[in-house]
Motif scaffolding. Structure first.
Motif, PDB file in Angstrom:
ATOM      1  N   PRO A 119       0.803  -1.238   0.000  1.00  0.00           N
ATOM      2  CA  PRO A 119       0.000   0.000   0.000  1.00  0.00           C
ATOM      3  C   PRO A 119       0.829   1.278   0.000  1.00  0.00           C
ATOM      4  O   PRO A 119       0.489   2.236  -0.697  1.00  0.00           O
ATOM      5  N   GLN A 120       1.926   1.313   0.764  1.00  0.00           N
ATOM      6  CA  GLN A 120       2.746   2.529   0.796  1.00  0.00           C
ATOM      7  C   GLN A 120       3.379   2.802  -0.561  1.00  0.00           C
ATOM      8  O   GLN A 120       3.543   3.949  -0.969  1.00  0.00           O
ATOM      9  N   LEU A 168       0.455   6.314  -7.322  1.00  0.00           N
ATOM     10  CA  LEU A 168      -0.687   7.152  -7.677  1.00  0.00           C
ATOM     11  C   LEU A 168      -0.312   8.627  -7.682  1.00  0.00           C
ATOM     12  O   LEU A 168      -0.783   9.403  -8.517  1.00  0.00           O
ATOM     13  N   HIS A 169       0.541   9.022  -6.752  1.00  0.00           N
ATOM     14  CA  HIS A 169       1.009  10.408  -6.738  1.00  0.00           C
ATOM     15  C   HIS A 169       1.740  10.733  -8.041  1.00  0.00           C
ATOM     16  O   HIS A 169       1.477  11.766  -8.675  1.00  0.00           O
ATOM     17  N   LEU A 170       2.638   9.857  -8.466  1.00  0.00           N
ATOM     18  CA  LEU A 170       3.391  10.072  -9.700  1.00  0.00           C
ATOM     19  C   LEU A 170       2.474  10.039 -10.932  1.00  0.00           C
ATOM     20  O   LEU A 170       2.638  10.825 -11.864  1.00  0.00           O
ATOM     21  N   LYS A 174     -10.563   3.460  -1.183  1.00  0.00           N
ATOM     22  CA  LYS A 174     -11.203   4.778  -1.102  1.00  0.00           C
ATOM     23  C   LYS A 174     -10.257   5.977  -1.188  1.00  0.00           C
ATOM     24  O   LYS A 174     -10.711   7.120  -1.245  1.00  0.00           O
ATOM     25  N   GLU A 175      -8.948   5.755  -1.172  1.00  0.00           N
ATOM     26  CA  GLU A 175      -8.022   6.881  -1.124  1.00  0.00           C
ATOM     27  C   GLU A 175      -7.413   7.243  -2.476  1.00  0.00           C
ATOM     28  O   GLU A 175      -6.696   8.231  -2.597  1.00  0.00           O
ATOM     29  N   GLY A 176      -7.692   6.453  -3.507  1.00  0.00           N
ATOM     30  CA  GLY A 176      -7.009   6.617  -4.789  1.00  0.00           C
ATOM     31  C   GLY A 176      -7.120   7.993  -5.404  1.00  0.00           C
ATOM     32  O   GLY A 176      -6.131   8.584  -5.831  1.00  0.00           O
ATOM     33  N   SER A 177      -8.339   8.540  -5.459  1.00  0.00           N
ATOM     34  CA  SER A 177      -8.539   9.846  -6.098  1.00  0.00           C
ATOM     35  C   SER A 177      -7.775  10.942  -5.376  1.00  0.00           C
ATOM     36  O   SER A 177      -7.173  11.821  -6.019  1.00  0.00           O
ATOM     37  N   ASP A 178      -7.782  10.915  -4.051  1.00  0.00           N
ATOM     38  CA  ASP A 178      -7.064  11.937  -3.293  1.00  0.00           C
ATOM     39  C   ASP A 178      -5.574  11.910  -3.601  1.00  0.00           C
ATOM     40  O   ASP A 178      -4.927  12.962  -3.688  1.00  0.00           O
ATOM     41  N   LEU A 179      -5.016  10.722  -3.777  1.00  0.00           N
ATOM     42  CA  LEU A 179      -3.589  10.607  -4.074  1.00  0.00           C
ATOM     43  C   LEU A 179      -3.273  11.098  -5.486  1.00  0.00           C
ATOM     44  O   LEU A 179      -2.236  11.725  -5.715  1.00  0.00           O
ATOM     45  N   GLY A 224       0.360  20.653 -11.882  1.00  0.00           N
ATOM     46  CA  GLY A 224      -0.600  21.337 -12.740  1.00  0.00           C
ATOM     47  C   GLY A 224      -1.144  20.466 -13.847  1.00  0.00           C
ATOM     48  O   GLY A 224      -1.903  20.938 -14.694  1.00  0.00           O
ATOM     49  N   ASN A 225      -0.782  19.185 -13.860  1.00  0.00           N
ATOM     50  CA  ASN A 225      -1.371  18.274 -14.842  1.00  0.00           C
ATOM     51  C   ASN A 225      -2.880  18.231 -14.652  1.00  0.00           C
ATOM     52  O   ASN A 225      -3.368  18.173 -13.522  1.00  0.00           O
ATOM     53  N   CYS A 226      -3.611  18.244 -15.774  1.00  0.00           N
ATOM     54  CA  CYS A 226      -5.072  18.231 -15.654  1.00  0.00           C
ATOM     55  C   CYS A 226      -5.703  16.942 -16.176  1.00  0.00           C
ATOM     56  O   CYS A 226      -6.935  16.817 -16.163  1.00  0.00           O
ATOM     57  N   GLN A 227      -4.887  15.983 -16.647  1.00  0.00           N
ATOM     58  CA  GLN A 227      -5.464  14.701 -17.074  1.00  0.00           C
ATOM     59  C   GLN A 227      -5.554  13.761 -15.889  1.00  0.00           C
ATOM     60  O   GLN A 227      -4.557  13.396 -15.291  1.00  0.00           O
ATOM     61  N   MET A 228      -6.768  13.356 -15.566  1.00  0.00           N
ATOM     62  CA  MET A 228      -7.006  12.450 -14.445  1.00  0.00           C
ATOM     63  C   MET A 228      -6.795  11.007 -14.916  1.00  0.00           C
ATOM     64  O   MET A 228      -7.547  10.506 -15.755  1.00  0.00           O
ATOM     65  N   PRO A 229      -5.775  10.320 -14.410  1.00  0.00           N
ATOM     66  CA  PRO A 229      -5.572   8.930 -14.828  1.00  0.00           C
ATOM     67  C   PRO A 229      -6.737   8.042 -14.408  1.00  0.00           C
ATOM     68  O   PRO A 229      -7.332   8.231 -13.346  1.00  0.00           O
TER      69      PRO A 229
END
Length: 238
Positions: free
Chosen positions: A87-88, A94-96, A125-130, A139-144
């Motif tokens: 998980p860590q 996900l951050h990258l 449940k934490e994926g989007s926040d990361l 400033g990337n605006c494409q949501m993977p």
């Protein structure tokens, strides 16, 4: 956090938005904005903007759109497969992914992985926040897109993939530079990161049967998040 991430569902008909919680605290205490000041905003899958601070209260900020900005960066049109990391490690992945704006991230449990990882909040449940954390940095605006293949067979998935599959491994037959030479870096590609303990012999037999490409990032063993970071850096700079 250089950018504030705001979702389209938060914006009202007057193109303003009320921000609370960590984003409000960041605007007030880190960016030290005052009423009338401007902040940079990312709206996922829409673009980059400049919003003005209309009201700054103790527990909330009201922002209003004032300018559309050029896209801060061009996202990477690649997809990446990961053999269910700790998980860590997934938090860093996900951050990258959010920072660089790759197209899709797939998580599958190969035979050697600990299936209990699926119970972690990072997979539930934490994926989007990361992802937002990464987007707010660059400033990337494409949501993977994130796909959790909890009940799916990873080999079946690879067999059905319609683009080019690149198996990443230290002993891969091709160096990563070959992607630039072949001009493939902008095609639909899936980069496959295996378990840190390495692929099993039966996995290599499977890859050979499908005639999949194998690519090396170098001769040293890298943890998954470092290998992912190395790949993103190489593709982004090229």
């Amino acid at each position: 956090m250089n950018w504030i991430v705001i979702e389209t569902s938060e914006i009202n008909s007057e193109t303003s938005v009320l921000v609370t919680g960590p984003r409000h605290e960041h605007i007030k205490n880190i960016l030290k904005k005052k009423e009338g000041d401007l902040v940079q905003v990312v709206i996922p899958n829409v673009g980059n903007f400049r919003f003005q601070v209309i009201r700054l209260a103790e527990n909330e900020t009201v922002l209003k759109e004032v300018e559309v900005l050029p896209r801060e960066l061009s996202p990477l049109s690649i997809e990446c497969f990961f053999s269910l990391p700790r998980p860590q490690t997934t938090k860093k992945i996900l951050h990258l992914a959010g920072a660089y704006g790759i197209e899709s991230v797939f998580f599958f449990a190969t035979e050697t992985k600990n299936k209990e990882y699926w119970t972690s909040p990072v997979y539930t449940k934490e994926g989007s926040d990361l992802l937002f954390t990464g987007m707010s940095q660059t400033g990337n605006c494409q949501m993977p897109k994130v796909h959790m293949g909890k009940n799916e067979n990873w080999k079946t998935f690879l067999e059905s993939y319609t683009g080019t599959v690149q198996i990443l491994d230290r002993v891969g037959t091709n160096e990563i530079e070959i992607l630039r030479e072949q001009g493939n870096a902008t095609n639909q590609q899936l980069f496959v990161f295996g378990p840190e303990s390495g692929w099993k012999e039966s996995d290599w037999e499977f890859f050979e049967r499908l005639s999949l490409n194998t690519v090396s990032l170098g001769n040293i063993n890298l943890r998954t998040e470092f290998a992912f970071s190395s790949l993103l850096y190489f593709l982004f700079k090229n």
